[in-house]
Write a protein that holds these residues in place. Structure first.
Motif, short mmCIF file in Angstrom:
data_model
loop_
_atom_site.label_atom_id
_atom_site.label_comp_id
_atom_site.label_asym_id
_atom_site.label_seq_id
_atom_site.Cartn_x
_atom_site.Cartn_y
_atom_site.Cartn_z
N LYS A 1 17.87 59.60 121.78
CA LYS A 1 18.05 58.59 120.73
C LYS A 1 16.70 58.14 120.17
O LYS A 1 16.55 57.00 119.74
CB LYS A 1 18.82 57.39 121.29
CG LYS A 1 20.21 57.74 121.81
CD LYS A 1 20.89 56.51 122.40
CE LYS A 1 22.27 56.86 122.95
NZ LYS A 1 22.94 55.67 123.57
N LEU A 2 15.75 59.05 120.18
CA LEU A 2 14.41 58.72 119.72
C LEU A 2 14.39 58.45 118.22
O LEU A 2 14.91 59.25 117.43
CB LEU A 2 13.44 59.86 120.05
CG LEU A 2 13.22 60.16 121.54
CD1 LEU A 2 12.38 61.41 121.71
CD2 LEU A 2 12.56 58.97 122.23
N SER A 3 13.78 57.36 117.84
CA SER A 3 13.65 57.03 116.42
C SER A 3 12.24 57.25 115.91
O SER A 3 12.00 57.25 114.70
CB SER A 3 14.06 55.57 116.17
OG SER A 3 13.26 54.69 116.95
N ALA A 4 11.28 57.44 116.83
CA ALA A 4 9.89 57.67 116.44
C ALA A 4 9.14 58.34 117.58
O ALA A 4 9.57 58.31 118.74
CB ALA A 4 9.22 56.35 116.06
N LEU A 5 8.03 58.97 117.23
CA LEU A 5 7.13 59.56 118.21
C LEU A 5 5.81 58.78 118.19
O LEU A 5 5.46 58.21 117.15
CB LEU A 5 6.86 61.04 117.88
CG LEU A 5 8.07 61.97 117.93
CD1 LEU A 5 7.67 63.38 117.48
CD2 LEU A 5 8.67 62.02 119.33
N PRO A 6 5.09 58.74 119.30
CA PRO A 6 3.82 58.01 119.31
C PRO A 6 2.85 58.53 118.26
O PRO A 6 2.81 59.73 117.98
CB PRO A 6 3.28 58.26 120.73
CG PRO A 6 4.48 58.61 121.54
CD PRO A 6 5.40 59.32 120.62
N GLU A 7 2.06 57.64 117.68
CA GLU A 7 1.11 58.03 116.64
C GLU A 7 0.03 58.96 117.19
O GLU A 7 -0.51 59.78 116.46
CB GLU A 7 0.45 56.78 116.03
CG GLU A 7 1.37 55.98 115.13
CD GLU A 7 1.80 56.77 113.90
OE1 GLU A 7 0.99 57.59 113.41
OE2 GLU A 7 2.94 56.57 113.44
N ASN A 8 -0.25 58.82 118.49
CA ASN A 8 -1.28 59.68 119.09
C ASN A 8 -0.68 60.97 119.67
O ASN A 8 -1.26 61.58 120.56
CB ASN A 8 -2.03 58.91 120.18
CG ASN A 8 -1.10 58.40 121.29
OD1 ASN A 8 0.12 58.45 121.16
ND2 ASN A 8 -1.70 57.90 122.36
N PHE A 9 0.44 61.37 119.14
CA PHE A 9 1.11 62.58 119.64
C PHE A 9 0.22 63.81 119.50
O PHE A 9 0.33 64.77 120.25
CB PHE A 9 2.42 62.79 118.88
CG PHE A 9 3.41 63.64 119.60
CD1 PHE A 9 4.26 63.11 120.54
CD2 PHE A 9 3.50 65.00 119.34
CE1 PHE A 9 5.18 63.89 121.22
CE2 PHE A 9 4.40 65.80 120.01
CZ PHE A 9 5.24 65.24 120.95
N GLY A 10 -0.67 63.78 118.54
CA GLY A 10 -1.57 64.90 118.31
C GLY A 10 -2.55 65.12 119.44
O GLY A 10 -3.25 66.15 119.46
N ASP A 11 -2.62 64.18 120.42
CA ASP A 11 -3.51 64.36 121.56
C ASP A 11 -3.01 65.43 122.52
O ASP A 11 -3.76 65.86 123.41
CB ASP A 11 -3.69 63.04 122.32
CG ASP A 11 -4.44 62.00 121.48
OD1 ASP A 11 -5.07 62.40 120.48
OD2 ASP A 11 -4.38 60.80 121.83
#
Length: 579
Positions: free
Chosen positions: A214-224
Motif C-alpha cells: 500500500k505504498l504511496s511514496a518512496l523515500p527521496e533518497n532512494f537513489g542511494d
C-alpha cells in the motif's frame, strides 16, 4: 526407507585424518516417525526427511550433534522442542510447510546456523532469540502470518537474503537499516504503507520486491541504492516517483505497473543498463525523451495509460525486443520504429492508429504484430515481406495469419483483408481526406452476380468505386450517360396483346445491362419477352426506335467498359411476326 551413505570429504592435509560425511535421505517415504536407522549412523551430518508424515522428534535425536543439514519440510510438525539448541553445528535448517505455531527461544544457541527456512507455517511471531544467530545469511519467512518483525532484527548484520512475502507486515523497525549486507529483499504482498528513512542505507541491495503493498511514496533518497539491479514495486498506490530513482546506474529491471503514476522522472540518462521497463496500468500521458537514451533497453511496456505520442528518438533503442503499448491514445507510430531491427513483438492494440509506418518492413525479426482495435484502413505493402507468425487485426479473428489482398492507393499499393477497415466512421473520415483514398476497379467477380438479378432491378455499373468499411461492398455511383438511358422493351411489354398465343422461335436479345457483351439467356423462372409481335406492336416498336434515335448509340461500349444490349427493333425486323 533410506540408508546411511558415507562420502569421502576433501583431500586430507598433512597430519589430518581422512573425513567421511554421512548422509541419510528418506524423502517421500510416508514415514510417521523418525526411522531407527538414523541412530545407527556414525558421524551423521545430513538428514533429509522432507515430504513425510512426521509429527515430532524423539529426545535422543537432539544428541546427534554432528548434524549440519536438517530438512524436515512438508511434514506434520506442530511444535519444535527446545532441545533444538543442542544441534550447535547446524548450518542449514528447513522446517517449511509444517504446522508450527511457535518457535523456542533456544534457537539463539545455533551459533553456526546460516540458512533458516520457516515458510508456510502459522507462526504469527518470531522469537527475539532468533536475531542472536549472528551467522545467519539467509532467512526465508514467506507466508507465516507475520504482522511485525523483531525490533532487534538489525543485529543480523551478516544477513544477505531476507524473504518476507505474503505476510501482514505494516512497517519495518528502525534497526532495519543496519542490514547493510542485504542483497535480496522480498517484501511482496504485505500491508506496508511507507518505508523508513533509513531504508536507503541498504547500499548493497541488488534485488528489491515491494509489489502488492500500500505504498504511496518512496523515500527521496532512494537513489542511494546505487547497486540496485532489480526492482518490482507494482500493485501499489504510488502517485509520484523520486527523481533520484532514474539515477540508479546498475538498474536493469524496473516494474512499476498498476500504480497511480501520472508522470515519470525527467532524466533517465544515467540508467544506461536498464533492460526491462514496465509501467502498465498507470496514468502516464507522456514518455520522456531521455528514456530513449537507455540504449540497452530490450523490453518496453506501457499498457493502459494515456500516452498520445511516441518520441521519434525511439529509433535509438536498437536493442528493443518487445514493445507493448496497448490501450493508449496513440495516433501515429513514428517512422523511426523501423530502426529497432531486433524487435520480435510489437503490440499496439486498442489505440487510435490510422496507418502504420512504411519502415515497418525493416523489422525482419518481427514474430508477432498486434494492431487489433485501431482505426486502420489498410496495411503498408512492406508488411508482406515480414516473416511474422501472427498478425492480429480483429478481436474476433480466429486465425493468426489472415489472408492479405493488394489494393491501389493513389500512386502506391497497400494491403487489406476482411478485417480492414477496423472502424467504420474513422475509415470514412480517412477516405474523405483524399491523400489516403483507396480506389479499386470494378472486380470481375461481380459479373455473375449482376447477371442473376432481374432486368427490372438492374443497377447501372460505375466507372470506379471507393473501398468502404467492408471490402466486400462497394458504393456504386451512376454515370451521367447510363442514368438517362431507359429500357426500350418495357413499353412494348404492355402493347396490345394478340388474340392467339404466339410462340417465340428465338429468345429476345433485349436484356438488362451486363458487365459483359454476351446477351442474357432467359430461364423458365424468368421468361424472356418475345421479340415477335403483332403488326400493331411492330409499328409501335418502329416508332419507339425513331424517338430514341437521339439517345447515345447502344452499340458503342459504355465509358466503364460495359457494352449495352442491342435494341429490340432490330430483332423485330430480322424475324417477321406470325399471325
Amino acid at each position: 526407507m533410506g540408508n546411511c551413505v558415507s562420502k569421502s570429504g576433501d583431500e586430507k592435509k598433512d597430519g589430518e585424518e581422512e573425513h567421511e560425511a554421512t548422509f541419510f535421505i528418506a524423502a517421500h517415504s510416508n514415514l510417521h516417525e523418525l526411522p531407527y536407522e538414523v541412530f545407527d549412523c556414525i558421524q551423521l551430518e545430513q538428514l533429509e526427511l522432507q515430504a513425510n508424515l512426521i509429527s515430532e522428534l524423539p529426545k535422543k535425536f537432539f544428541k546427534i550433534n554432528t548434524l549440519t543439514i536438517l530438512d524436515l519440510s512438508e511434514n506434520d510438525m506442530s511444535g519444535l522442542s527446545s532441545h533444538i539448541g543442542n544441534l550447535s553445528r547446524l548450518i542449514d535448517l528447513n522446517l517449511s510447510k509444517n504446522a508450527l505455531t511457535d518457535l523456542p527461544d533456544s534457537l539463539k544457541h545455533l551459533k553456526s546456523l546460516q540458512k533458516l527456512d520457516l515458510s508456510s507455517n502459522p507462526l504469527c511471531r518470531l522469537p527475539d532469540g532468533m536475531c542472536k544467530c549472528s551467522a545467519l545469511t539467509q532467512i526465508i519467512l514467506n507466508d507465516v502470518y507475520l504482522e511485525e518483525l523483531p525490533d532487534n532484527i538489525g543485529n543480523l548484520e551478516g544477513l544477505e537474503v531476507l524473504e518476507l512475502r505474503e505476510n501482514s507486515i505494516e512497517s519495518l523497525p528502525k534497526s532495519f537499516g543496519n542490514l547493510i549486507n542485504l542483497r535480496r529483499l522480498d517484501l511482496g504482498k504485505n500491508d506496508m504503507e511507507a518505508l523508513p528513512p533509513t531504508f536507503a542505507k541498504l547500499a548493497n541491495l541488488r534485488e528489491l520486491w515491494l509489489d502488492s503493498n500500500k505504498l504511496s511514496a518512496l523515500p527521496e533518497n532512494f537513489g542511494d541504492l546505487t547497486n540496485l539491479e532489480t526492482m518490482d514495486c507494482s500493485l501499489n498506490e504510488l502517485e509520484m516517483l523520486p527523481e533520484s530513482l532514474s539515477s540508479l546506474p546498475n538498474l536493469t529491471d524496473l516494474d512499476l505497473s498498476e500504480n497511480q503514476l501520472k508522470e515519470l522522472p525527467s532524466d533517465w540518462s544515467q540508467t544506461t543498463n536498464l533492460n526491462l521497463m514496465r509501467f502498465d496500468r498507470n496514468q502516464v500521458a507522456e514518455l520522456p525523451v531521455s528514456l530513449c537514451k537507455c540504449s540497452n533497453l530490450e523490453e518496453l511496456s506501457f499498457v493502459t495509460n494515456g500516452i498520445e505520442t511516441i518520441p521519434t528518438e525511439i529509433g535509438n533503442l536498437t536493442r528493443l525486443h518487445s514493445v507493448c503499448m496497448d490501450d493508449n491514445r496513440i495516433e501515429v507510430m513514428p517512422e523511426e520504429i523501423g530502426k529497432c531491427t531486433e524487435l520480435t513483438l510489437l503490440s499496439i492494440r486498442e489505440n487510435k492508429l490510422t496507418r502504420l509506418p512504411r519502415t515497418i518492413r525493416n523489422l525482419k525479426k518481427l514474430v508477432v504484430l498486434n494492431v487489433v482495435s485501431n482505426r486502420l484502413s489498410y496495411l503498408p505493402l512492406g508488411v508482406r515481406a515480414l516473416k511474422y507468425s501472427a498478425l492480429w487485426l480483429h478481436p474476433n479473428q480466429k486465425k493468426p495469419l489472415p489472408p492479405l489482398v493488394e489494393k491501389s492507393v493513389k500512386t502506391r499499393t497497400v494491403l487489406t483483408c476482411e478485417h480492414l477497415p477496423q472502424d467504420t466512421q474513422e475509415a470514412a473520415d480517412v477516405i474523405s481526406q483524399g491523400p489516403d483514398e483507396v480506389v479499386e476497379l470494378q472486380p470481375e467477380s461481380a459479373a455473375p452476380a449482376a447477371a442473376a438479378e432481374p432486368a427490372a432491378t438492374a443497377e447501372p455499373t460505375t466507372e470506379a468505386t471507393v473501398v468502404s468499411e467492408s471490402t466486400a461492398e462497394v458504393a456504386a455511383t451512376p454515370t451521367a450517360a447510363t442514368a438517362e438511358v431507359t429500357p426500350d422493351v418495357a413499353p412494348d411489354a404492355e402493347a396490345k396483346p394478340t388474340e392467339e398465343p404466339v410462340a417465340a422461335e428465338e429468345p429476345s436479345t433485349a436484356a438488362e445491362p451486363e458487365p459483359t457483351t454476351a446477351p442474357a439467356v432467359p430461364t423458365e423462372a424468368e421468361p424472356a419477352q418475345s421479340s415477335v409481335a403483332t403488326p400493331a406492336a411492330a409499328t409501335t416498336e418502329e416508332s419507339s426506335a425513331k424517338e430514341s434515335s437521339t439517345e447515345p448509340d447502344n452499340d458503342r461500349p459504355a465509358e466503364n467498359g460495359v457494352s449495352e444490349a442491342p435494341a429490340t427493333v432490330e430483332s423485330s425486323e430480322s424475324q417477321p411476326a406470325e399471325t
